[in-house]
Design an enzyme around this catalytic site. Structure first.
Site, PDB file in Angstrom:
ATOM      1  N   PHE A  99       0.817  -1.218   0.000  1.00  0.00           N
ATOM      2  CA  PHE A  99       0.000   0.000   0.000  1.00  0.00           C
ATOM      3  C   PHE A  99       0.845   1.259   0.000  1.00  0.00           C
ATOM      4  O   PHE A  99       0.448   2.296  -0.522  1.00  0.00           O
ATOM      5  CB  PHE A  99      -0.963  -0.032   1.196  1.00  0.00           C
ATOM      6  CG  PHE A  99      -0.307   0.281   2.523  1.00  0.00           C
ATOM      7  CD1 PHE A  99       0.600  -0.593   3.100  1.00  0.00           C
ATOM      8  CD2 PHE A  99      -0.586   1.463   3.173  1.00  0.00           C
ATOM      9  CE1 PHE A  99       1.186  -0.301   4.318  1.00  0.00           C
ATOM     10  CE2 PHE A  99      -0.007   1.755   4.398  1.00  0.00           C
ATOM     11  CZ  PHE A  99       0.895   0.876   4.973  1.00  0.00           C
ATOM     12  N   ASN A 103      -1.682  -6.718   7.336  1.00  0.00           N
ATOM     13  CA  ASN A 103      -0.243  -6.855   7.118  1.00  0.00           C
ATOM     14  C   ASN A 103       0.386  -5.471   6.923  1.00  0.00           C
ATOM     15  O   ASN A 103      -0.059  -4.703   6.068  1.00  0.00           O
ATOM     16  CB  ASN A 103      -0.014  -7.746   5.901  1.00  0.00           C
ATOM     17  CG  ASN A 103       1.456  -8.034   5.690  1.00  0.00           C
ATOM     18  OD1 ASN A 103       2.246  -7.125   5.442  1.00  0.00           O
ATOM     19  ND2 ASN A 103       1.819  -9.298   5.812  1.00  0.00           N
ATOM     20  N   VAL A 123       2.930  -4.407   5.491  1.00  0.00           N
ATOM     21  CA  VAL A 123       3.545  -4.096   4.197  1.00  0.00           C
ATOM     22  C   VAL A 123       2.504  -4.181   3.083  1.00  0.00           C
ATOM     23  O   VAL A 123       2.484  -3.369   2.175  1.00  0.00           O
ATOM     24  CB  VAL A 123       4.695  -5.079   3.892  1.00  0.00           C
ATOM     25  CG1 VAL A 123       5.233  -4.853   2.490  1.00  0.00           C
ATOM     26  CG2 VAL A 123       5.791  -4.954   4.927  1.00  0.00           C
ATOM     27  N   GLU A 124       1.626  -5.167   3.157  1.00  0.00           N
ATOM     28  CA  GLU A 124       0.734  -5.438   2.026  1.00  0.00           C
ATOM     29  C   GLU A 124      -0.427  -4.451   1.956  1.00  0.00           C
ATOM     30  O   GLU A 124      -0.495  -3.652   1.026  1.00  0.00           O
ATOM     31  CB  GLU A 124       0.231  -6.886   2.131  1.00  0.00           C
ATOM     32  CG  GLU A 124       1.360  -7.875   1.870  1.00  0.00           C
ATOM     33  CD  GLU A 124       1.027  -9.293   2.302  1.00  0.00           C
ATOM     34  OE1 GLU A 124      -0.143  -9.539   2.667  1.00  0.00           O
ATOM     35  OE2 GLU A 124       1.931 -10.132   2.289  1.00  0.00           O
ATOM     36  N   MET A 125      -1.367  -4.480   2.943  1.00  0.00           N
ATOM     37  CA  MET A 125      -2.487  -3.544   2.845  1.00  0.00           C
ATOM     38  C   MET A 125      -2.518  -2.540   3.990  1.00  0.00           C
ATOM     39  O   MET A 125      -3.193  -1.519   3.891  1.00  0.00           O
ATOM     40  CB  MET A 125      -3.813  -4.315   2.776  1.00  0.00           C
ATOM     41  CG  MET A 125      -3.888  -5.084   1.484  1.00  0.00           C
ATOM     42  SD  MET A 125      -5.452  -5.896   1.184  1.00  0.00           S
ATOM     43  CE  MET A 125      -6.354  -4.590   0.432  1.00  0.00           C
TER      44      MET A 125
END
Lengths: 322, 596
Positions: A91, A131, A133-135
């Site tokens: 994100f 997460n 890093v991810e969302m």
């Protein structure tokens, strides 16, 4: 789970029998039982309202912390369910630790994530959204954002008894993902008895796939996805750290270092690059690496070509996708 | 009594509440639930056993793919949640926890097994391929035949040993393999690089096979020894215990229910007994009430009779009073007439007293005195000379007197007749009958005026007559006469109190509409006050000091009896009054009265 259906002519009329007789060479073959790979079963019936909700949420960037990325950003159904990158930007632009696996047929995997951390699709959604890093979102914020949207609120109210909740958002997305299985691959038709569905080169590729032992891990309905295996089972791999340690991060067992979930090979020809770190850019490289690391043997060019040709026959599209 | 009832009701409520409480303690673990749970446990056991069997099949290379080793996991893990009483029973929860832990460790073992088994199978399959490769290379690489043979044989033997070992898992085979491998290794140095690589590869895979084989066997042994079965049995025992306890509790509840319902029914029976007793009491009381009622009834009837007697007495008294009224009426009317009778009689008496008859006696006496010389007397005496003229004059006066007396007696006779008629009319009052006779209305008025003539003359009342020409009509003459006499009497009495005016009475006779007769008596006396216009007709009302108030009342009654009406009008005090009598009247011939 395995579709062991035997083809029979449906209408026993005389002219039809003549027609069938002509088609016998093409169609009359027993479906191949006792194969280590089984065809994808038909989609289990899902609640259409929930599937529709899940489809909308899948592409909705409001599930991320800064409203920039959605599930579809890394798992694009049009690109074989992945995003064609070794690692994906999250994100805020930071790259994820591992390669994004395909969402197609993810419902057939016995666990989700490379390290098998999630037991169900719902759990996977729950972990990805938070997460960092991810969302990078927080679930209360996501629930609030979704509930603030009138259309979502009405749709959730109709499809679920208790409206917009975290569990229902997860369930909606999982319901949608369960419809993203891909029956009807050419190889599946071959398994069901249509021996003309794949070419002889592809058949020979499949034979080698079995012979060399690829099939001992890449087996079952999803051609993989139902066991863990060490990356570098025979030949030790280069040392890794962080997420590259695989299941060790979950179990803490030193035996589980660089143990990952065996990925399913359906649609693999469309989801380059390969492996958990995206280190193999092409199928040829991936097959070569597998031979060395997992089988401890050399592969010839011909081997790789035929096996790659076979792997292409595993491609298919999900049913009824817009 | 009330206290007892209160106590009873409280006791009943308490018992009912206790009963309800016991009832609501529904058995929290029924037999059907137990059997459901046991069936589920059985299913889980089967899944578990099948799972282990599939592991064995995989071990023996009879299983195609590992999907079967993954499928039962969700069902196996769902067991505790699927039990009927899981959330509430702490013991069961504990057993469930241990089961899940055992399951988790078994799952880890199975995962490990899959991984190792795959590697093992691959390497085992590869060994033959390597052996073939070695043979091929050995044949065409320019090795000395003996070396080639040695290498080939060494590899083949090792392969066989390995395969045997895999089959039998006997330790001496392992030792053999080690020996062979050692031999191969020692010979390695003298080989060309390709061969060396192959040999090394071969050795690698043999070692893998051996290692993985040991691992797999260990894993399989651990898997089959996994305590899941034991945990399931524990859960089963827990459920049985729970069932036992539940049925014990159920038995206790039944006993409690029995006791409570016995108590409640005893209470209810007691209440019923009380009710019956009070019912008997009520009946008794009812009977006595009924009796009292009857007595009362008799007394009421007696009283009613007494009252009826009193009422008839009252009625008689009223009748008497009515008679008295009638009598009074009669008396009044008769009194009126008697008045004039008295007056006439008085007049007659006066006349007779004032008669010149004694003059005749004197004349006769004079004649007798002068009996012998009558002629002389008559011619030469002064008294004698007057005597014939005196006698003539006397005869005239006496004639006049006689006429007057005759007239007076005639009137007297008429009045006495009237009295007779009045009495006769009053006697006929029982049927309120009217005696109709044919007469001229003006005659009746004139008769009335005649009866009052003396009074009218004495008071200097001028009578004005205003009669319309009407044919003879049928009317109750005497009643009309009564009324008119009364009205005329009232009229001249009204003028008594007004000495400065010319007293005048107007009698008007008219025909009103086609069937009615109207007679008006108008005076210019003291008049009537407006508030008295209605009241003057009521019994006993009078504005005169010497009045008795019966006159107008009897007049209006008489008028109504004839089917007519009597009304009074007056402009006010000192402005005279008009009394109007309206009568329906009939004619002999059936032609209407001409409106006059």
């Amino acid at each position: 789970m395995a579709n062991r259906c035997r083809r029979r002519p449906a209408v026993p009329l005389l002219p039809l029998m003549g027609l069938i007789a002509l088609a016998v060479p093409a169609m009359a073959g027993d479906s191949l039982r006792h194969e280590p790979i089984q065809p994808v079963p038909a989609v289990a019936p899902q609640d259409p309202a929930r599937v529709a909700l899940g489809r909308r949420l899948f592409g909705d960037p409001r599930l991320s912390g800064n409203d920039l990325v959605s599930c579809a950003s890394c798992h694009d159904v049009k690109k074989g369910g992945a995003d064609g990158r070794a690692r994906s930007p999250g994100f805020n632009g930071r790259l994820t630790a591992l390669n994004a696996p395909t969402v197609l047929n993810a419902a057939l995997n016995f666990r989700q994530f490379w390290n098998g951390a999630a037991m169900t699709l719902e759990q996977q959604v729950g972990m990805v959204v938070e997460n960092p890093v991810e969302m990078g979102a927080r679930w209360p914020d996501v629930v609030r954002k979704v509930a603030a949207d009138d259309a979502y609120r009405h749709a959730f109210g109709a499809a679920y008894r208790d409206g917009v909740t975290r569990a229902n958002i997860e369930n909606a997305l999982a319901s949608y993902e369960r419809t993203l299985v891909t029956p009807g691959a050419r190889f599946d038709r071959y398994l069901k008895g249509d021996s003309g569905a794949i070419t002889s080169a592809e058949k020979s590729g499949y034979a080698r796939f079995k012979q060399y032992g690829c099939v001992s891990c890449h087996q079952g309905v999803n051609v993989g996805g139902n066991m863990f295996q060490k990356f570098g089972a025979v030949t030790p791999p280069p040392p890794a750290q962080g997420a590259g340690l695989g299941r060790f991060l979950i179990t803490g067992n030193p035996q589980d270092k660089q143990v990952f979930k065996v990925p399913g090979l359906r649609n693999v020809a469309r989801t380059a690059p390969y492996f958990h770190d995206g280190s193999a850019a092409t199928l040829d490289q991936a097959i070569d690496a597998m031979f060395r690391l997992q089988l401890g043997r050399h592969s010839s060019q011909e081997d790789r070509q035929l096996i790659a040709a076979f792997l292409v026959t595993l491609n298919a599209e999900p049913e009824g996708q817009p | 009594m009330k206290r007892r009832w209160q106590l009873g009701v409280m006791a009943a409520l308490a018992l009912s509440a206790a009963l309800l409480y016991v009832l609501l303690q529904a058995p929290d673990y029924t037999e059907s639930e137990y059997f459901e749970d046991v069936a589920r446990l059985q299913h889980i056991r089967q899944l578990d056993a099948q799972w282990e069997l599939d592991v064995m099949k995989a071990r023996l290379n009879m299983l195609q793919g590992y999907d079967a080793l993954v499928a039962p996991l969700s069902d196996l893990a769902d067991l505790p949640a699927g039990l009927n009483k899981f959330p509430r029973n702490a013991e069961l929860a504990l057993d469930a926890q241990t089961y899940l832990k055992a399951l988790d460790s078994k799952v880890v073992l199975v995962e490990s097994f899959k991984s190792h088994n795959a590697v093992f199978r691959n390497s085992l399959a590869y060994l033959s391929a390597i052996a073939d490769d070695v043979e091929l290379h050995a044949a065409g690489r320019g090795l000395r035949h003996a070396d080639a043979m040695r290498i080939t044989r060494g590899v083949r033997e090792t392969l066989l040993e390995t395969l045997e070992y895999v089959e039998r898992a006997a330790d001496e085979d392992w030792a053999e393999i080690e020996l062979h491998l050692a031999a191969l290794l020692s010979a390695k140095g003298s080989l060309p690089p390709a061969m060396r690589e192959l040999t090394e590869n071969f050795e690698l895979h043999v070692r893998i096979v051996l290692r993985e084989h040991a691992e797999i066997n260990r894993l399989v042994a651990d898997i089959t020894n996994a305590p899941t079965e034991r945990r399931l049995n524990q859960i089963h025992a827990g459920l049985s215990g729970q069932l036992q306890r539940a049925s014990d509790r159920g038995r206790q509840q039944r006993v409690a229910l029995l006791a409570l319902s016995a108590a409640l029914s005893a209470l209810l029976l007691y209440a019923a007994g009380c009710l019956l007793r009070s019912h008997a009491i009520i009946n008794r009381v009812n009977a006595s009430l009924q009796q009292a009622n009857d007595t009362l009834e008799c007394r009421v009837q007696e009283r009613t009779r007494q009252l009826e007697d009193a009422q008839s007495q009252l009625v008689a008294a009223a009748r008497d009073a009515g008679k008295a009224e009638i009598a009074t009426n009669v008396l009044h009317n008769v009194g009126n007439v008697l008045n004039s009778v008295g007056v006439s009689a008085a007049l007659l008496q006066q006349q007779v007293k004032a008669s010149r008859g004694p003059g005749l006696d004197l004349a006769v006496a004079l004649l007798r005195d002068h009996e012998g010389r009558l002629g002389h007397f008559l011619e030469h005496d002064e008294r004698g000379r007057c005597l014939p003229a005196y006698l003539e004059g006397l005869a005239l006066v006496l004639r006049t007197e006689r006429e007057i007396l005759a007239g007076e007696l005639q009137q007297l006779h008429g009045r006495v007749d009237h009295v007779k008629e009045i009495v006769a009319a009053q006697q006929a009052y029982a049927g309120v009958s009217c005696l109709f006779e044919q007469c001229l209305a003006e005659d009746v008025i004139e008769q009335a005026l005649g009866m009052s003539a003396v009074s009218l003359a004495r008071h200097g009342v001028t009578v004005i007559r205003d009669y319309a020409a009407l044919p003879p009509l049928r009317m109750d003459r005497h009643r009309v006469l009564q009324i008119l006499v009364n009205l005329i009497g009232n009229a001249w009495r009204a003028m008594e109190g007004m000495p400065h005016r010319a007293h005048r009475i107007t009698l008007r006779l008219r025909a009103h509409d086609a069937q009615m007769l109207r007679i008006e008596v108008v005076d210019n006396g003291v008049g009537i006050l407006p508030e008295n216009l209605e009241r003057i007709f009521s019994h006993g009302f009078t504005t005169r000091k010497d009045g008795h108030g019966f006159g107008l009342h009897s007049c209006i009654l008489a008028a109504r009896e004839m089917g007519g009406s009597l009304s009074a009008h007056s402009a006010g005090a000192g402005l005279g009054a008009t009394f109007t009598l309206e009568l329906p009247c009939q004619q002999e011939e059936t032609h209407e009265l001409a409106a006059a």
